[in-house]
Write a protein that holds these residues in place. Structure first.
Motif, PDB file in Angstrom:
ATOM      1  N   ASN A   1      92.012  -4.400  81.912  1.00  0.00           N
ATOM      2  CA  ASN A   1      90.937  -3.634  81.259  1.00  0.00           C
ATOM      3  C   ASN A   1      91.319  -3.247  79.840  1.00  0.00           C
ATOM      4  O   ASN A   1      90.485  -3.310  78.919  1.00  0.00           O
ATOM      5  N   ALA A   2      92.553  -2.848  79.636  1.00  0.00           N
ATOM      6  CA  ALA A   2      93.012  -2.477  78.292  1.00  0.00           C
ATOM      7  C   ALA A   2      92.962  -3.683  77.360  1.00  0.00           C
ATOM      8  O   ALA A   2      92.522  -3.572  76.202  1.00  0.00           O
ATOM      9  N   ILE A   3      93.389  -4.839  77.840  1.00  0.00           N
ATOM     10  CA  ILE A   3      93.347  -6.061  77.024  1.00  0.00           C
ATOM     11  C   ILE A   3      91.913  -6.410  76.668  1.00  0.00           C
ATOM     12  O   ILE A   3      91.607  -6.766  75.523  1.00  0.00           O
ATOM     13  N   GLN A   4      91.014  -6.281  77.638  1.00  0.00           N
ATOM     14  CA  GLN A   4      89.603  -6.587  77.386  1.00  0.00           C
ATOM     15  C   GLN A   4      89.019  -5.667  76.319  1.00  0.00           C
ATOM     16  O   GLN A   4      88.326  -6.121  75.397  1.00  0.00           O
ATOM     17  N   VAL A   5      89.292  -4.389  76.436  1.00  0.00           N
ATOM     18  CA  VAL A   5      88.746  -3.420  75.485  1.00  0.00           C
ATOM     19  C   VAL A   5      89.340  -3.624  74.098  1.00  0.00           C
ATOM     20  O   VAL A   5      88.614  -3.684  73.096  1.00  0.00           O
ATOM     21  N   VAL A   6      90.659  -3.751  74.025  1.00  0.00           N
ATOM     22  CA  VAL A   6      91.313  -3.921  72.721  1.00  0.00           C
ATOM     23  C   VAL A   6      90.829  -5.205  72.052  1.00  0.00           C
ATOM     24  O   VAL A   6      90.522  -5.212  70.849  1.00  0.00           O
ATOM     25  N   THR A   7      90.730  -6.287  72.811  1.00  0.00           N
ATOM     26  CA  THR A   7      90.268  -7.567  72.243  1.00  0.00           C
ATOM     27  C   THR A   7      88.839  -7.451  71.732  1.00  0.00           C
ATOM     28  O   THR A   7      88.535  -7.872  70.607  1.00  0.00           O
ATOM     29  N   THR A   8      87.974  -6.868  72.542  1.00  0.00           N
ATOM     30  CA  THR A   8      86.573  -6.748  72.157  1.00  0.00           C
ATOM     31  C   THR A   8      86.415  -5.850  70.930  1.00  0.00           C
ATOM     32  O   THR A   8      85.662  -6.188  70.000  1.00  0.00           O
ATOM     33  N   VAL A   9      87.128  -4.762  70.887  1.00  0.00           N
ATOM     34  CA  VAL A   9      87.048  -3.868  69.723  1.00  0.00           C
ATOM     35  C   VAL A   9      87.604  -4.565  68.490  1.00  0.00           C
ATOM     36  O   VAL A   9      87.006  -4.506  67.401  1.00  0.00           O
ATOM     37  N   LEU A  10      88.736  -5.236  68.620  1.00  0.00           N
ATOM     38  CA  LEU A  10      89.347  -5.923  67.481  1.00  0.00           C
ATOM     39  C   LEU A  10      88.425  -6.992  66.911  1.00  0.00           C
ATOM     40  O   LEU A  10      88.225  -7.065  65.688  1.00  0.00           O
ATOM     41  N   VAL A  11      87.842  -7.804  67.791  1.00  0.00           N
ATOM     42  CA  VAL A  11      86.927  -8.854  67.332  1.00  0.00           C
ATOM     43  C   VAL A  11      85.654  -8.226  66.765  1.00  0.00           C
ATOM     44  O   VAL A  11      85.137  -8.676  65.737  1.00  0.00           O
ATOM     45  N   GLY A  12      85.165  -7.171  67.385  1.00  0.00           N
ATOM     46  CA  GLY A  12      83.972  -6.497  66.873  1.00  0.00           C
ATOM     47  C   GLY A  12      84.185  -5.915  65.482  1.00  0.00           C
ATOM     48  O   GLY A  12      83.321  -6.022  64.611  1.00  0.00           O
ATOM     49  N   LEU A  13      85.337  -5.303  65.272  1.00  0.00           N
ATOM     50  CA  LEU A  13      85.645  -4.777  63.938  1.00  0.00           C
ATOM     51  C   LEU A  13      85.767  -5.903  62.917  1.00  0.00           C
ATOM     52  O   LEU A  13      85.312  -5.772  61.769  1.00  0.00           O
ATOM     53  N   MET A  14      86.358  -7.022  63.321  1.00  0.00           N
ATOM     54  CA  MET A  14      86.474  -8.171  62.427  1.00  0.00           C
ATOM     55  C   MET A  14      85.089  -8.683  62.044  1.00  0.00           C
ATOM     56  O   MET A  14      84.823  -8.990  60.868  1.00  0.00           O
ATOM     57  N   VAL A  15      84.195  -8.755  63.013  1.00  0.00           N
ATOM     58  CA  VAL A  15      82.824  -9.169  62.731  1.00  0.00           C
ATOM     59  C   VAL A  15      82.187  -8.206  61.725  1.00  0.00           C
ATOM     60  O   VAL A  15      81.547  -8.629  60.762  1.00  0.00           O
ATOM     61  N   GLY A  16      82.391  -6.903  61.926  1.00  0.00           N
ATOM     62  CA  GLY A  16      81.823  -5.926  61.015  1.00  0.00           C
ATOM     63  C   GLY A  16      82.334  -6.070  59.594  1.00  0.00           C
ATOM     64  O   GLY A  16      81.563  -6.010  58.631  1.00  0.00           O
ATOM     65  N   VAL A  17      83.636  -6.276  59.454  1.00  0.00           N
ATOM     66  CA  VAL A  17      84.212  -6.450  58.120  1.00  0.00           C
ATOM     67  C   VAL A  17      83.652  -7.714  57.468  1.00  0.00           C
ATOM     68  O   VAL A  17      83.243  -7.697  56.292  1.00  0.00           O
ATOM     69  N   GLU A  18      83.624  -8.803  58.220  1.00  0.00           N
ATOM     70  CA  GLU A  18      83.155 -10.065  57.637  1.00  0.00           C
ATOM     71  C   GLU A  18      81.657 -10.029  57.321  1.00  0.00           C
ATOM     72  O   GLU A  18      81.224 -10.598  56.315  1.00  0.00           O
ATOM     73  N   LEU A  19      80.875  -9.347  58.156  1.00  0.00           N
ATOM     74  CA  LEU A  19      79.451  -9.161  57.830  1.00  0.00           C
ATOM     75  C   LEU A  19      79.303  -8.338  56.557  1.00  0.00           C
ATOM     76  O   LEU A  19      78.462  -8.644  55.705  1.00  0.00           O
ATOM     77  N   SER A  20      80.109  -7.312  56.436  1.00  0.00           N
ATOM     78  CA  SER A  20      80.077  -6.469  55.246  1.00  0.00           C
ATOM     79  C   SER A  20      80.424  -7.263  53.990  1.00  0.00           C
ATOM     80  O   SER A  20      79.769  -7.124  52.955  1.00  0.00           O
ATOM     81  N   VAL A  21      81.446  -8.095  54.088  1.00  0.00           N
ATOM     82  CA  VAL A  21      81.815  -8.934  52.944  1.00  0.00           C
ATOM     83  C   VAL A  21      80.644  -9.845  52.575  1.00  0.00           C
ATOM     84  O   VAL A  21      80.273  -9.951  51.401  1.00  0.00           O
ATOM     85  N   ALA A  22      80.056 -10.485  53.572  1.00  0.00           N
ATOM     86  CA  ALA A  22      78.994 -11.460  53.318  1.00  0.00           C
ATOM     87  C   ALA A  22      77.721 -10.838  52.761  1.00  0.00           C
ATOM     88  O   ALA A  22      77.127 -11.365  51.817  1.00  0.00           O
ATOM     89  N   PHE A  23      77.311  -9.712  53.324  1.00  0.00           N
ATOM     90  CA  PHE A  23      75.981  -9.208  53.013  1.00  0.00           C
ATOM     91  C   PHE A  23      75.954  -7.914  52.211  1.00  0.00           C
ATOM     92  O   PHE A  23      74.883  -7.467  51.806  1.00  0.00           O
ATOM     93  N   VAL A  24      77.119  -7.310  51.965  1.00  0.00           N
ATOM     94  CA  VAL A  24      77.153  -6.073  51.188  1.00  0.00           C
ATOM     95  C   VAL A  24      78.085  -6.212  49.987  1.00  0.00           C
ATOM     96  O   VAL A  24      77.644  -6.163  48.835  1.00  0.00           O
ATOM     97  N   VAL A  25      79.366  -6.410  50.253  1.00  0.00           N
ATOM     98  CA  VAL A  25      80.362  -6.411  49.176  1.00  0.00           C
ATOM     99  C   VAL A  25      80.088  -7.512  48.157  1.00  0.00           C
ATOM    100  O   VAL A  25      80.049  -7.249  46.949  1.00  0.00           O
ATOM    101  N   ASN A  26      79.898  -8.752  48.622  1.00  0.00           N
ATOM    102  CA  ASN A  26      79.681  -9.842  47.668  1.00  0.00           C
ATOM    103  C   ASN A  26      78.378  -9.682  46.900  1.00  0.00           C
ATOM    104  O   ASN A  26      78.303 -10.041  45.730  1.00  0.00           O
ATOM    105  N   ARG A  27      77.367  -9.115  47.515  1.00  0.00           N
ATOM    106  CA  ARG A  27      76.104  -8.878  46.791  1.00  0.00           C
ATOM    107  C   ARG A  27      76.287  -7.801  45.724  1.00  0.00           C
ATOM    108  O   ARG A  27      75.713  -7.896  44.641  1.00  0.00           O
ATOM    109  N   ILE A  28      77.069  -6.782  46.034  1.00  0.00           N
ATOM    110  CA  ILE A  28      77.376  -5.758  45.032  1.00  0.00           C
ATOM    111  C   ILE A  28      78.145  -6.393  43.880  1.00  0.00           C
ATOM    112  O   ILE A  28      77.814  -6.190  42.706  1.00  0.00           O
ATOM    113  N   LEU A  29      79.183  -7.159  44.213  1.00  0.00           N
ATOM    114  CA  LEU A  29      79.987  -7.799  43.171  1.00  0.00           C
ATOM    115  C   LEU A  29      79.154  -8.758  42.334  1.00  0.00           C
ATOM    116  O   LEU A  29      79.313  -8.814  41.107  1.00  0.00           O
ATOM    117  N   ASP A  30      78.263  -9.509  42.964  1.00  0.00           N
ATOM    118  CA  ASP A  30      77.434 -10.468  42.232  1.00  0.00           C
ATOM    119  C   ASP A  30      76.448  -9.790  41.287  1.00  0.00           C
ATOM    120  O   ASP A  30      75.981 -10.402  40.333  1.00  0.00           O
TER     121      ASP A  30
END
Length: 148
Positions: free
Chosen positions: A3-32
């Protein structure tokens, strides 16, 4: 422990998705939207900063997903975890083969030494990044589904 592995993996991947979505649709648009030199300098700094962190995040996600698949091999939903792991491997391969070469060039650029086609290279990186984001969203969705 599983259960701990499942939760940690899911949270880690979810946070990675959030960061990469932010880069794609927020940060790069601000920079551009910034003046040309500031945009390019911001992208170079982001490439250095995230370029140092993301390899550990991506590889860590693959490793944790593999541990989950092995530890939970006897459970329903393991096929989803294995498929998510395969998608995460695809995202790593995309990163190494498509995005990292552009990032390695662009993180050293300054207004004085950047190539004439720097915007085209940045746009190519963005297009590859959108596909990679879709791949890791699919992996995250499969991991979440495997939890249920």
């Amino acid at each position: 422990m599983l259960n701990a592995i499942q939760v940690v993996t899911t949270v880690l991947v979810g946070l990675m998705v959030g960061v990469e979505l932010s880069v794609a649709f927020v940060v790069n648009r601000i920079l551009d939207a910034l003046p040309e030199d500031s945009s390019q300098l911001g992208r170079a700094h982001g490439g250095r900063m995230l370029g140092a962190l993301m390899p550990f995040w991506y590889i860590g996600s693959v490793v944790l997903t593999a541990v989950w698949a092995v530890a939970g091999w006897h459970l329903a939903g393991t096929g989803l975890v294995v498929t998510a792991g395969a998608l995460l491997i695809v995202s790593v391969l995309m990163s190494v083969l498509l995005l990292v070469p552009i990032n390695n060039r662009s993180k050293t650029w300054t207004p004085e030494n950047r190539p004439a086609d720097w915007k085209e290279q940045a746009n190519r990186w963005d297009r590859y990044h959108y596909v990679r984001v879709a791949v890791i969203i699919a992996a995250f969705t499969l991991l979440v589904t495997a939890l249920v």
